[in-house]
Design a protein around this motif. Sequence first.
Motif, PDB file in Angstrom:
ATOM      1  N   ILE A   1      35.015  50.868  46.338  1.00 57.69           N
ATOM      2  CA  ILE A   1      33.857  50.049  45.991  1.00 57.69           C
ATOM      3  C   ILE A   1      32.709  50.952  45.571  1.00 57.69           C
ATOM      4  CG2 ILE A   1      32.216  48.317  46.846  1.00 57.69           C
ATOM      5  CD1 ILE A   1      34.287  47.593  48.991  1.00 57.69           C
ATOM      6  N   GLU A   2      32.059  50.597  44.438  1.00 57.93           N
ATOM      7  CA  GLU A   2      30.870  51.341  44.041  1.00 57.93           C
ATOM      8  C   GLU A   2      29.758  50.982  45.006  1.00 57.93           C
ATOM      9  OE1 GLU A   2      27.934  52.207  40.299  1.00 57.93           O
ATOM     10  OE2 GLU A   2      29.863  51.264  39.935  1.00 57.93           O
ATOM     11  N   ASP A   3      29.176  51.999  45.618  1.00 61.45           N
ATOM     12  CA  ASP A   3      28.170  51.815  46.667  1.00 61.45           C
ATOM     13  C   ASP A   3      26.975  52.693  46.334  1.00 61.45           C
ATOM     14  OD1 ASP A   3      27.022  51.003  49.082  1.00 61.45           O
ATOM     15  OD2 ASP A   3      27.971  52.629  50.195  1.00 61.45           O
ATOM     16  N   GLY A   4      25.963  52.087  45.709  1.00 62.31           N
ATOM     17  CA  GLY A   4      24.869  52.907  45.206  1.00 62.31           C
ATOM     18  C   GLY A   4      25.399  53.696  44.031  1.00 62.31           C
ATOM     19  N   GLY A   5      25.239  55.001  44.035  1.00 62.10           N
ATOM     20  CA  GLY A   5      25.775  55.836  42.973  1.00 62.10           C
ATOM     21  C   GLY A   5      27.119  56.444  43.307  1.00 62.10           C
ATOM     22  N   ASP A   6      27.654  56.129  44.474  1.00 60.55           N
ATOM     23  CA  ASP A   6      28.918  56.712  44.928  1.00 60.55           C
ATOM     24  C   ASP A   6      30.040  55.683  44.880  1.00 60.55           C
ATOM     25  OD1 ASP A   6      27.629  59.121  45.587  1.00 60.55           O
ATOM     26  OD2 ASP A   6      27.101  58.365  47.574  1.00 60.55           O
ATOM     27  N   ILE A   7      31.256  56.176  45.020  1.00 62.68           N
ATOM     28  CA  ILE A   7      32.419  55.315  45.206  1.00 62.68           C
ATOM     29  C   ILE A   7      32.855  55.498  46.650  1.00 62.68           C
ATOM     30  CG2 ILE A   7      34.798  54.823  44.552  1.00 62.68           C
ATOM     31  CD1 ILE A   7      32.898  54.270  42.286  1.00 62.68           C
ATOM     32  N   SER A   8      32.873  54.401  47.412  1.00 56.63           N
ATOM     33  CA  SER A   8      33.334  54.447  48.805  1.00 56.63           C
ATOM     34  C   SER A   8      34.756  53.926  48.846  1.00 56.63           C
ATOM     35  CB  SER A   8      32.436  53.583  49.694  1.00 56.63           C
ATOM     36  OG  SER A   8      31.134  54.111  49.727  1.00 56.63           O
ATOM     37  N   VAL A   9      35.636  54.680  49.483  1.00 55.31           N
ATOM     38  CA  VAL A   9      37.036  54.282  49.634  1.00 55.31           C
ATOM     39  C   VAL A   9      37.236  53.890  51.090  1.00 55.31           C
ATOM     40  CG1 VAL A   9      39.434  55.018  49.427  1.00 55.31           C
ATOM     41  CG2 VAL A   9      37.744  55.799  47.757  1.00 55.31           C
ATOM     42  N   ILE A  10      37.522  52.602  51.307  1.00 58.51           N
ATOM     43  CA  ILE A  10      37.613  52.059  52.660  1.00 58.51           C
ATOM     44  C   ILE A  10      39.070  51.730  52.983  1.00 58.51           C
ATOM     45  CG2 ILE A  10      36.903  50.147  54.149  1.00 58.51           C
ATOM     46  CD1 ILE A  10      34.764  50.566  51.292  1.00 58.51           C
ATOM     47  N   PRO A  11      39.611  52.311  54.057  1.00 56.22           N
ATOM     48  CA  PRO A  11      40.993  51.973  54.440  1.00 56.22           C
ATOM     49  C   PRO A  11      41.059  50.547  54.983  1.00 56.22           C
ATOM     50  CG  PRO A  11      40.020  53.498  56.021  1.00 56.22           C
ATOM     51  CD  PRO A  11      39.019  53.309  54.941  1.00 56.22           C
ATOM     52  N   LEU A  12      42.127  49.836  54.644  1.00 53.61           N
ATOM     53  CA  LEU A  12      42.341  48.485  55.166  1.00 53.61           C
ATOM     54  C   LEU A  12      43.183  48.619  56.422  1.00 53.61           C
ATOM     55  CD1 LEU A  12      43.071  46.594  51.833  1.00 53.61           C
ATOM     56  CD2 LEU A  12      40.896  46.864  53.049  1.00 53.61           C
ATOM     57  N   GLU A  13      42.579  48.298  57.565  1.00 51.23           N
ATOM     58  CA  GLU A  13      43.248  48.474  58.849  1.00 51.23           C
ATOM     59  C   GLU A  13      43.587  47.113  59.431  1.00 51.23           C
ATOM     60  OE1 GLU A  13      40.194  50.757  60.682  1.00 51.23           O
ATOM     61  OE2 GLU A  13      40.886  52.624  59.784  1.00 51.23           O
ATOM     62  N   GLY A  14      44.747  47.018  60.023  1.00 47.25           N
ATOM     63  CA  GLY A  14      45.199  45.749  60.579  1.00 47.25           C
ATOM     64  C   GLY A  14      45.866  44.898  59.509  1.00 47.25           C
ATOM     65  N   ASP A  15      46.270  43.697  59.901  1.00 51.18           N
ATOM     66  CA  ASP A  15      46.959  42.798  58.973  1.00 51.18           C
ATOM     67  C   ASP A  15      46.026  41.795  58.321  1.00 51.18           C
ATOM     68  OD1 ASP A  15      49.421  43.994  59.360  1.00 51.18           O
ATOM     69  OD2 ASP A  15      49.932  42.691  61.049  1.00 51.18           O
ATOM     70  N   ILE A  16      44.806  41.658  58.828  1.00 48.68           N
ATOM     71  CA  ILE A  16      43.828  40.735  58.260  1.00 48.68           C
ATOM     72  C   ILE A  16      42.477  41.434  58.190  1.00 48.68           C
ATOM     73  CG2 ILE A  16      42.567  38.573  58.615  1.00 48.68           C
ATOM     74  CD1 ILE A  16      45.051  37.453  59.957  1.00 48.68           C
ATOM     75  N   VAL A  17      41.846  41.374  57.000  1.00 49.50           N
ATOM     76  CA  VAL A  17      40.522  41.954  56.795  1.00 49.50           C
ATOM     77  C   VAL A  17      39.652  40.860  56.181  1.00 49.50           C
ATOM     78  CG1 VAL A  17      39.188  43.762  55.640  1.00 49.50           C
ATOM     79  CG2 VAL A  17      41.520  44.251  56.424  1.00 49.50           C
ATOM     80  N   ARG A  18      38.578  40.499  56.886  1.00 47.89           N
ATOM     81  CA  ARG A  18      37.650  39.472  56.398  1.00 47.89           C
ATOM     82  C   ARG A  18      36.528  40.154  55.615  1.00 47.89           C
ATOM     83  NH1 ARG A  18      39.394  38.744  61.191  1.00 47.89           N
ATOM     84  NH2 ARG A  18      40.458  36.852  61.816  1.00 47.89           N
ATOM     85  N   LEU A  19      36.258  39.649  54.401  1.00 52.91           N
ATOM     86  CA  LEU A  19      35.211  40.197  53.547  1.00 52.91           C
ATOM     87  C   LEU A  19      34.112  39.165  53.362  1.00 52.91           C
ATOM     88  CD1 LEU A  19      38.215  41.003  51.923  1.00 52.91           C
ATOM     89  CD2 LEU A  19      36.571  42.658  51.160  1.00 52.91           C
TER      90      LEU A  19
END
Length: 158
Positions: A65-83
């Motif tokens: 995800i572009e976050d400000g001027g950076d790209i943040s890479v977020i690991p998906l942990e577990g079987d369900i992720v609520r956004l």
Amino acid sequence: MIPPMHATPVEPVPVTDATQPVEAGVAQVTQAPVQATTSLPVLDHAVRARALHVPRLAPGAYLAIEDGGDISVIPLEGDIVRLGRAFSADLRLENPTVSRRHAILARENGTWVLLDDRSANGSWVDGERVTRAVLRDGARVRLGTVAMSFLLVEAAAA
């Protein structure tokens, strides 16, 4: 400099048939299958010097995800992720076009699926508005106006 080779479908290549007579400069041929080859890209020293070197990600699923001027890479942990925007979201997105409970990422039989959670501005995968979509590596996901990429890193072959 050798031009790069690209993997493209290849028609069978003629091969000399030794059982037929050969005229001067003309050979009788039969067909043989040929496999296309590719060369790996290689950076020269000038390009390598200005490149950003990033460690290889561990096997798993991620959202970039572009976050400000950076790209943040977020690991998906577990079987369900609520956004969403809510404090109860597993992955909180602070953007007014994102609903409090915008979408759910669920792992089903080893495959990741995006489910829209009745959001006001919709969930989009690869340019199409969806209520449910199977995610493949490199899928472009958009929640409201927040764009991200789904990354699936496989374990290296042993």
